[in-house]
Design an enzyme around this catalytic site. Structure first.
Site, short mmCIF file in Angstrom:
data_model
loop_
_atom_site.label_atom_id
_atom_site.label_comp_id
_atom_site.label_asym_id
_atom_site.label_seq_id
_atom_site.Cartn_x
_atom_site.Cartn_y
_atom_site.Cartn_z
N ARG A 51 2.43 -13.02 -5.65
CA ARG A 51 1.27 -12.39 -4.97
C ARG A 51 0.61 -13.43 -4.08
NH1 ARG A 51 -3.35 -12.40 -7.40
NH2 ARG A 51 -2.58 -11.75 -9.40
N TYR A 103 -6.52 5.33 15.84
CA TYR A 103 -5.52 5.87 14.92
C TYR A 103 -6.24 6.52 13.73
CZ TYR A 103 -2.28 5.89 11.03
OH TYR A 103 -1.55 6.27 9.92
N LYS A 200 6.02 -0.57 12.75
CA LYS A 200 6.37 0.04 14.03
C LYS A 200 7.30 -0.88 14.83
CE LYS A 200 3.73 3.30 12.54
NZ LYS A 200 2.51 2.91 11.99
#
Ligand SMILES: Cc1ncc(COP(=O)(O)O)c(C=O)c1O
Length: 384
Positions: A51, A103, A200
């Site tokens: 992590r 968005y 993306k």
């Protein structure tokens, strides 16, 4: 040669990267491990728990920093997780100014998650600087810019907004998902934080969900790293590897996305059945001059409204497409079509959606890198 001195098309491949120390692997191995052996408590090779840090993620984070012209990169489990980390820098009572054409998922986390913790969000037009200037006050701590905007392809002048924050305790964050650093470098234009849905264009192959932040300032990087580790929305090693691999072809993919995008924008504009086409490369786009100044080209994202279009009419068109896939998301090698009113922007109340131009008949295209003739023929048969 120092990574900083490399040209962009070399940075995508080599920026911040070295062959792996263990066996000289040219591609960073997928270190699929949660933990690392220690010889004595604290006796480790820089990694203790995945992590906090993982070597594959570090390789991606170094690449992100390099391509965005920053010093520090941070990779998250999604673009939204990256946004979440930025807002967690704030305190109750702090104010954020963002664009009114944003968005839907960014709007949702601002309004539905963080507003209840006492953070105040203002959504204003960023087509000029006046509305932003009017909202700035001593409580303003962050300005959140997205350009080009999703889905209206509005262009926001990053340099001009950055000038408003000068000598003030206000961070400027830019969502660079649509443009990517191939087209636009927000840190060079005065932003403090660059954010990506690396899902993306950076990943580029619609095979992973990843988010990213890049900054120049060490103190800011430390604060973001603290949130990343404390909140824990990190990017896994396999996903880090996939985005790293995607970045290596970013420049060639983007070049083709832009070429195909231009051809399709021009085709749609010449089609008498189309009412309106939104693409920043048109000279009559309201902020074309800014796009020309701050972007290298105009990208592969286009929205359009069919003539006399209705909700049902738009749905019919997207259902008829055969080479374009009807799907959420964007930025992959394959062309996608979406209907913002019922898909990506369904979480924005209708009145607000309409105010920013997201009408029921709007269709958004993410133009891929297929043969453009096939893409145009597909649109032609669907619109007919
Ligand atoms: C401009 C923009 N920002 C942020 C996000 C959120 O990223 P993710 O889906 O990776 O969480 C998206 C997703 O579509 C987006 O288009």
């Amino acid at each position: 040669m120092a990574s900083k001195d490399l040209k962009f098309n070399t940075k995508t491949i080599h920026g911040g990267q070295q062959p792996d120390e263990a066996y000289g692997a040219v591609m960073p191995p997928i270190y699929q491990t949660s933990t690392y052996a220690q010889t004595t408590p604290g006796g480790h090779k820089g990694y203790q728990y995945s992590r906090s840090a993982n070597p594959t993620r570090t390789a991606l984070e170094n690449s992100l920093a390099s391509i965005e012209g920053g010093e520090f990169g941070l990779a998250f489990g999604s673009g939204i997780a990256a946004i979440d980390a930025v807002i967690k820098l704030l305190e109750p009572g702090d104010e954020v100014i963002s664009t009114d054409d944003l968005y839907g998922g960014s709007y949702r986390i601002f309004k539905k998650i963080f507003e209840k913790f006492g953070i105040v969000f203002h959504f204003v037009s960023m087509q000029g600087t006046d509305a932003v200037r009017d909202k700035i006050n001593s409580k303003t701590k962050l300005i959140w810019v997205e350009t080009p905007t999703n889905p209206m392809m509005n262009i926001i002048d990053i340099k001009a907004i950055a000038a408003l924050t000068k000598d003030k305790d206000i961070l400027l964050a830019v969502d660079n998902t649509f443009a990517t650093p191939y087209l636009q470098m927000p840190l060079e234009l005065g932003a403090d934080i660059v954010m990506h849905s690396a899902t993306k264009y950076l990943g580029g192959h619609s095979d992973t969900v990843v988010g990213a932040l890049v900054v120049k300032d060490k103190e800011l990087a430390d604060k973001l790293y603290f949130v990343q580790n404390a909140s824990g929305a990190v990017c896994g090693p396999m996903d880090s590897f996939l985005v790293l691999r995607g970045i290596k072809t970013l420049h060639v993919r983007m070049q083709r996305h832009c070429e195909n995008g231009r051809a399709i924008a021009l085709y749609l504009k010449s089609n008498p059945k189309i009412e309106k086409v939104y693409w920043p490369g048109f000279e009559d786009h309201p902020n074309h001059h800014i796009a020309k100044e701050q972007m290298k080209d105009f990208g592969g994202m286009i929205s359009f409204v069919p003539k006399g279009g209705s909700y049902d009419n738009a749905i019919k068109i997207v259902e008829r497409l055969q080479v374009f896939t009807l799907a959420e998301s964007l930025g992959g090698v394959e062309s996608l079509a979406g209907h913002p009113a019922s898909m990506t922007h369904a979480s924005i109340p209708k009145e607000e959606r309409l105010r920013s131009g997201v009408v029921d008949s709007l269709i958004r295209l993410s133009v891929g890198i297929e043969d453009v003739d096939d893409l145009i023929a597909d649109l032609e048969q669907a619109i007919e």
